[in-house]
Enzyme design. Structure first.
Site, PDB file in Angstrom:
ATOM      1  N   HIS A 208       0.874  -1.162   0.000  1.00 60.59           N
ATOM      2  CA  HIS A 208       0.000   0.000   0.000  1.00 60.59           C
ATOM      3  C   HIS A 208       0.923   1.228   0.000  1.00 60.59           C
ATOM      4  O   HIS A 208       1.604   1.483   0.987  1.00 60.59           O
ATOM      5  CB  HIS A 208      -0.888  -0.021   1.243  1.00 60.59           C
ATOM      6  N   GLU A 275      -4.034   7.220  -2.879  1.00 66.80           N
ATOM      7  CA  GLU A 275      -3.581   5.884  -2.479  1.00 66.80           C
ATOM      8  C   GLU A 275      -3.466   4.959  -3.685  1.00 66.80           C
ATOM      9  O   GLU A 275      -4.332   4.952  -4.553  1.00 66.80           O
ATOM     10  CB  GLU A 275      -4.556   5.274  -1.471  1.00 66.80           C
ATOM     11  N   ARG A 293      -8.373  14.630   3.083  1.00 66.35           N
ATOM     12  CA  ARG A 293      -8.171  15.168   4.434  1.00 66.35           C
ATOM     13  C   ARG A 293      -6.693  15.026   4.780  1.00 66.35           C
ATOM     14  O   ARG A 293      -5.942  14.410   4.035  1.00 66.35           O
ATOM     15  CB  ARG A 293      -8.990  14.352   5.428  1.00 66.35           C
ATOM     16  N   ARG A 339       2.459   3.780  15.092  1.00 66.88           N
ATOM     17  CA  ARG A 339       1.237   4.204  15.770  1.00 66.88           C
ATOM     18  C   ARG A 339       1.077   3.416  17.067  1.00 66.88           C
ATOM     19  O   ARG A 339       1.085   2.187  17.059  1.00 66.88           O
ATOM     20  CB  ARG A 339       0.020   3.935  14.899  1.00 66.88           C
TER      21      ARG A 339
END
Lengths: 497, 174
Positions: A208, A275, A293, A339
């Site tokens: 990705h 993406e 965003r 994260r």
């Protein structure tokens, strides 16, 4: 420049926006639910207004109340952050109708890119490769069956209004299609205004990769290079990095051009992300969707390009034009983001609730922490379990990985389980170190290693001493005895050496 | 000298703590002997373990029934600590009794003389309410109800000598 900005979000992104406002000389007004009343955003903002009880439907999703607060507080802009109302075109239109600058793209751009099927058509019209699949919503199961057979199994069944892994189903065999179709249809009927479904061919062994873009809506469109976000669980990202490892300079340039093409095609303004799915075997990329965003992982692009994306968003929303050129955007070094979620990686990333009893954030050279929590905060079931992000920059990728390992070593959080331990394992995995990892990386990562004998002994002794401290002193004269520390036979300075 | 049994990462380790004549605290674990000390950081859940000439930063939350220890960013949970005698007794009893989860046994945690029994079978008691007082080493030790519960049976009388682990009362969680 905007004078006063309503920050219509919570947690780390609210804090990120407040900081950008302050750096630009703008005031920031926070909003909070009852669960967040004493949280960092409310404390650091120039003003804070209550939204309502903890559930988001009664607090952060109350569009009319947010706009009313913005007007009452004398704001001239509203930043939606990510998630919540950030990609709600109706909300963006209402904000603008109320005379406030919406810090993001136009409602039209949000609407267009929010429809994933329409976005695929747009990409095709502009010669940007898309994953083989539907270019119109599926009318019924029969059509789904015909398309799936043409594409060849396995296929992905997706919601046109989805994104971020929501409403997504993998169909491996023809006999699974009917059931998957019925369930997906039921799911979108409940969760989304747009109930359309579409199909994409499933590509195994894929990365990705996404491209950060900036546009001023007046013709200037830039990209801030790519991020590899393939380390995911449940289609949610855990680690992101820039530049993407193992991506040749030719492919990197191609991805950048494709992202700019899409950005121009939808008349974009503000920061956004295009993406792509990158087929490792075929070395081909396909447009997936555009996120209209700021994204959670934006800091890695900020660190390699030196651009403050949130400041850029605020400048663009106030009507400024982009003064940068693509030539000025030279990526430098490597950046990595981990994260930290309140989730237990060993329990299939189940959310972990409780109070943060202890928190030590790493710092030092090249380390950035975007945190939305503080010691004493409660992690509740009402919100996304993202607590904070550790981001590092170094001259090269091995340096960034070493720096992240160091940061994770300093990081301490007690009270809830976090993904910190997962990150330590991930950063040492061969597939991560050589950059070959794909979106199946998390599943392929083994369980945590055994505790080594010395650590086991030390922790056992520490636990016994903790228990001892809660009891009567061991030696009756302990208070009068020189402590082991002071009466020690070694010099003090070696102790912390 | 005190012996603790520590359960960590699926293993049970015995830790022996002992002061020497110079007042230093020694720990023995898995055959390794080391001068140790645990220094708390005031007001925080943070400690420094002195291990011979090394110092190790630790975070710690929770209680002996399940500590959460953190070292170098890694969390170990639950880390259970018991006096070794208690641990051995618990294991022994676990092997014998088929105690249901709402059935609780109040047992003597030290040898001594029962000097008071408060309450009767069938009585409801609140958490923290005193049930039995055992006198040992001229000290009165009060054993309290671990939760709101019903006294099902009282197995000792005032004046009885009890050993460590003697069953005193049977309670039922309410």
């Amino acid at each position: 420049m905007l004078k006063r900005v309503l920050v219509a979000n919570r947690g780390e992104i609210a804090l990120r926006v407040i900081r950008a406002c302050h750096e630009l000389g703008s005031e920031a007004i926070a909003v909070y639910s009852d669960a967040d009343r004493d949280g960092l955003p409310a404390r650091l903002a120039d003003g804070a207004y209550r939204l309502g009880p903890p559930p988001v439907a009664q607090s952060y999703l109350r569009a009319r109340r947010l706009i009313a607060i913005a007007r009452r507080a004398g704001c001239d802009g509203l930043h939606p952050g990510y998630g919540l109302l950030a990609e709600n075109a109706e909300f963006a239109a209402q904000v603008e109708a109320a005379g406030l600058a919406f810090v993001g793209p136009s409602p039209n751009a949000i609407r267009l890119m929010g429809d994933k099927v329409a976005a695929r058509r747009l990409a095709r019209e502009h010669q940007v490769p898309t994953v083989p699949g539907s270019f119109a919503p599926l009318p019924d199961l029969a059509q789904a069956r015909r398309q799936a057979e043409r594409l060849g199994y396995p296929v992905l069944l997706k919601a046109a209004a989805g994104g971020g892994g929501k409403g997504l189903r993998l169909v491996s065999r023809p006999d699974e299609l009917e059931n998957a179709y019925e369930r997906a249809a039921a799911e979108v009927a409940q969760g989304f205004a747009d109930r359309s479904l579409y199909l994409e061919k499933f590509i195994p062994r894929a990365k990705h990769i996404e491209v950060q873009v900036l546009a001023d809506g007046a013709g200037q469109v830039l990209h801030c290079y790519e991020r590899d976000c393939s380390v995911q669980r449940r289609h949610q990202k855990l680690i992101e990095e820039s530049p993407a490892p193992r991506l040749g300079s030719e492919k990197r340039a191609e991805l950048g051009r494709a992202a700019l093409e899409i950005t121009r095609a939808c008349g974009y303004r503000s920061a956004g992300t295009v993406e792509f799915l990158y087929d490792i075997t075929e070395e081909r990329y396909y447009f997936l969707e555009m996120n209209t965003r700021i994204q959670v992982e934006h800091p890695v692009s900020e660190l390699v390009t030196g651009i403050d994306l949130v400041q850029q968003q605020l400048r663009l929303a106030s009507g400024e034009k982009l003064s940068l050129t693509q030539q000025q955007l030279r990526p430098r070094g490597a950046a990595l983001e981990c994260r930290i979620y309140a989730e237990d990686a060993q329990q299939d990333f189940a959310p972990s609730l409780g109070q943060i009893e202890e928190l030590i954030l790493p710092s030092g050279p090249g380390v950035r922490v975007d945190s939305g929590v503080d010691r004493g905060d409660r992690v509740t079931r009402y919100y996304d379990p993202l607590l904070l992000k550790l981001i590092v920059w170094a001259e090269d990728r091995p340096g960034a990985i070493a720096r992240m390992e160091r940061a994770l070593k300093e990081f301490t959080l007690l009270g809830v389980a976090t993904t910190a331990e997962f990150h330590r394992r991930a950063l040492r995995a061969a597939g991560f170190l050589d950059g070959s990892y794909d979106t199946d990386f998390v599943a392929s990562l083994g369980p945590p290693g055994q505790l080594d004998a010395l650590s086991r002994r030390q922790l056992a002794v520490a636990a016994a001493l903790l228990r001892e401290a809660q009891r009567a002193p061991l030696a009756p004269d302990a208070a009068r005895t020189e402590s082991a520390w002071k009466g020690a036979s070694w010099p003090d300075e070696t102790l912390y050496g | 000298m005190r012996r603790y049994t520590v359960e960590i990462a699926g293993q049970a380790l015995e830790v022996v703590l002992e002061h020497d004549r110079r007042g230093r605290l020694w720990a023995e674990v898995e055959g390794q002997r080391m001068v140790v000390e645990l220094r708390p950081l005031a007001g925080r859940a943070l400690y420094t373990l002195i291990w011979g000439r090394r110092s190790i930063g630790l975070g710690c939350a929770g209680r002996g029934s399940g500590y959460r220890l953190q070292r170098e960013g890694q969390v170990y949970h639950p880390v259970k600590v018991e006096r070794s005698a208690v641990h051995a007794l618990r294991r022994h009893l676990k092997g014998r009794s088929l105690a249901r989860s709402d059935r609780l046994e109040l047992r003597a945690h030290l040898p001594g003389l029962v000097v008071k029994v408060a309450g009767q079978p069938g009585q409801l008691v609140r958490q923290g309410q005193g049930l039995v007082i055992i006198e040992a080493m001229k000290m009165e030790n009060e054993l309290r109800a671990p939760c709101d519960c019903l006294i099902e049976a009282i197995k000792v009388k005032v004046g009885a000598e009890v050993k460590r682990g003697t069953l005193l009362c049977i309670l039922r969680r309410s």
